[in-house]
Design an enzyme around this catalytic site. Sequence first.
Site, PDB file in Angstrom:
ATOM      1  CG  LEU A  81      47.077  46.283  43.401  1.00 44.36           C
ATOM      2  CD1 LEU A  81      48.393  46.378  42.623  1.00 44.36           C
ATOM      3  CD2 LEU A  81      45.926  46.829  42.553  1.00 44.36           C
ATOM      4  N   GLY A 111      42.576  39.497  40.626  1.00 41.28           N
ATOM      5  CA  GLY A 111      41.797  40.113  39.547  1.00 41.28           C
ATOM      6  C   GLY A 111      42.591  41.236  38.884  1.00 41.28           C
ATOM      7  CG  HIS A 112      43.531  44.764  41.077  1.00 42.49           C
ATOM      8  ND1 HIS A 112      43.213  44.443  42.374  1.00 42.49           N
ATOM      9  CD2 HIS A 112      42.724  45.802  40.747  1.00 42.49           C
ATOM     10  CE1 HIS A 112      42.280  45.260  42.822  1.00 42.49           C
ATOM     11  NE2 HIS A 112      41.947  46.099  41.847  1.00 42.49           N
ATOM     12  CB  VAL A 119      40.084  36.864  38.597  1.00 40.26           C
ATOM     13  CG1 VAL A 119      40.831  35.791  39.377  1.00 40.26           C
ATOM     14  CG2 VAL A 119      40.836  37.209  37.322  1.00 40.26           C
ATOM     15  CG  MET A 134      39.347  37.115  43.342  1.00 41.79           C
ATOM     16  SD  MET A 134      41.111  36.927  43.289  1.00 41.79           S
ATOM     17  CE  MET A 134      41.202  35.155  43.547  1.00 41.79           C
TER      18      MET A 134
HETATM   19  P1  AMP Z   1      39.418  48.626  41.424  1.00 40.96           P
HETATM   20  O1  AMP Z   1      40.754  48.677  42.064  1.00 40.96           O
HETATM   21  O2  AMP Z   1      38.402  47.837  42.191  1.00 40.96           O
HETATM   22  O3  AMP Z   1      38.943  49.982  40.969  1.00 40.96           O
HETATM   23  O4  AMP Z   1      39.616  47.775  40.086  1.00 40.96           O
HETATM   24  C1  AMP Z   1      40.590  48.132  39.134  1.00 40.96           C
HETATM   25  C2  AMP Z   1      40.343  47.338  37.890  1.00 40.96           C
HETATM   26  O5  AMP Z   1      40.425  45.937  38.178  1.00 40.96           O
HETATM   27  C3  AMP Z   1      38.936  47.567  37.305  1.00 40.96           C
HETATM   28  O6  AMP Z   1      39.007  47.622  35.899  1.00 40.96           O
HETATM   29  C4  AMP Z   1      38.188  46.357  37.781  1.00 40.96           C
HETATM   30  O7  AMP Z   1      37.097  46.013  36.946  1.00 40.96           O
HETATM   31  C5  AMP Z   1      39.266  45.296  37.727  1.00 40.96           C
HETATM   32  N1  AMP Z   1      38.910  44.175  38.605  1.00 40.96           N
HETATM   33  C6  AMP Z   1      38.528  44.232  39.899  1.00 40.96           C
HETATM   34  N2  AMP Z   1      38.218  43.009  40.370  1.00 40.96           N
HETATM   35  C7  AMP Z   1      38.380  42.149  39.329  1.00 40.96           C
HETATM   36  C8  AMP Z   1      38.201  40.740  39.166  1.00 40.96           C
HETATM   37  N3  AMP Z   1      37.781  39.963  40.165  1.00 40.96           N
HETATM   38  N4  AMP Z   1      38.469  40.216  37.955  1.00 40.96           N
HETATM   39  C9  AMP Z   1      38.899  41.005  36.930  1.00 40.96           C
HETATM   40  N5  AMP Z   1      39.093  42.320  37.026  1.00 40.96           N
HETATM   41  C10 AMP Z   1      38.836  42.894  38.208  1.00 40.96           C
END
Ligand code: AMP
Length: 281
Positions: free
Chosen positions: A33, A36-37, A176, A184
């Site tokens: 995490l 962004g998360h 983010v 990110m």
């Molecule tokens: P992941 O762990 O990469 O599967 O991401 C989990 C959630 O966080 C997904 O909905 C992603 O789109 C969101 N996410 C990942 N990176 C970012 C970011 N930089 N800004 C906003 N949301 C993000």
Amino acid sequence: MHICETISATRQAILQARQAGKKIGFVPTMGALHAGHAILMRRAKTECDYVVVSIFVNPTQFGPNEDFARYPRTFEADQALCAAVGVDVIFYPTPELMYPKGYQTFVEVTEITKPLCGASRPGHFRGVATVVTKLFNIVMPDVAYFGQKDAQQCRVIQQMVADLNMPIQIEIVETVREPDGLAMSSRNRYLNPLQRHHATILYRTLVWVKEQIAAGQRNAHELEKQMALRIEQTPEARLDYAKILDYETFSPVETIEKKVLVALAVFFDQTRLIDNFLIDV
Ligand code: AMP
């Protein structure tokens, strides 16, 4: 904060909140995490009474030559971040729990998954749609939060929820970025310092396209060519795709006249980064 490693414990914890009339917010993640998360989790915390985060590196959304085995797993730090935000439940299953022996059911969204990451990563969105369906069935949230960074994933989930009549509100949260514009991503930690330096080319190219469109450029094909050229001229970078698509249908556009998705995927060695801008003229 409950850390639930079984489906029954997760359901039990959430049931109590639901019976108390609480609005359940859900943020599915693969862990590692970052800020962004955190913004998704904070949005959920602001808009809901009870927040569930899942941490699961989902094997079915990785191709055979992708980074499933080496995907960063940082549960201790993830747990600390969730606690700091005030998350109520972390659902932390194993692959064996989610896909036991004999598992054979998959969810497929057919059209919107064809271009972009769907073309580069066959089977990826089938894995995403399947795991998100399973997670929705386990958590039964009122609202689920997804990041705009994964624009095609957002559209796949929205389509799936509409097509399958899932009673869940989908909220999309803006990307983010690092101070220099790099979106990110859990995968940014794979980059060596030189690659990290050049990785800002995704953001810089998107900003350039936005400026071109603002200045009156409407020829999508010309912009795609220029985007590709910019990536190809960047040391360490290898283009996967540079596309401008209609945001509603994800079909190619020739002339930019309504809402478009400008999307990039670029490899730095084995590390694949994606980013996008939504531009409404
Ligand atoms: P992941 O762990 O990469 O599967 O991401 C989990 C959630 O966080 C997904 O909905 C992603 O789109 C969101 N996410 C990942 N990176 C970012 C970011 N930089 N800004 C906003 N949301 C993000």
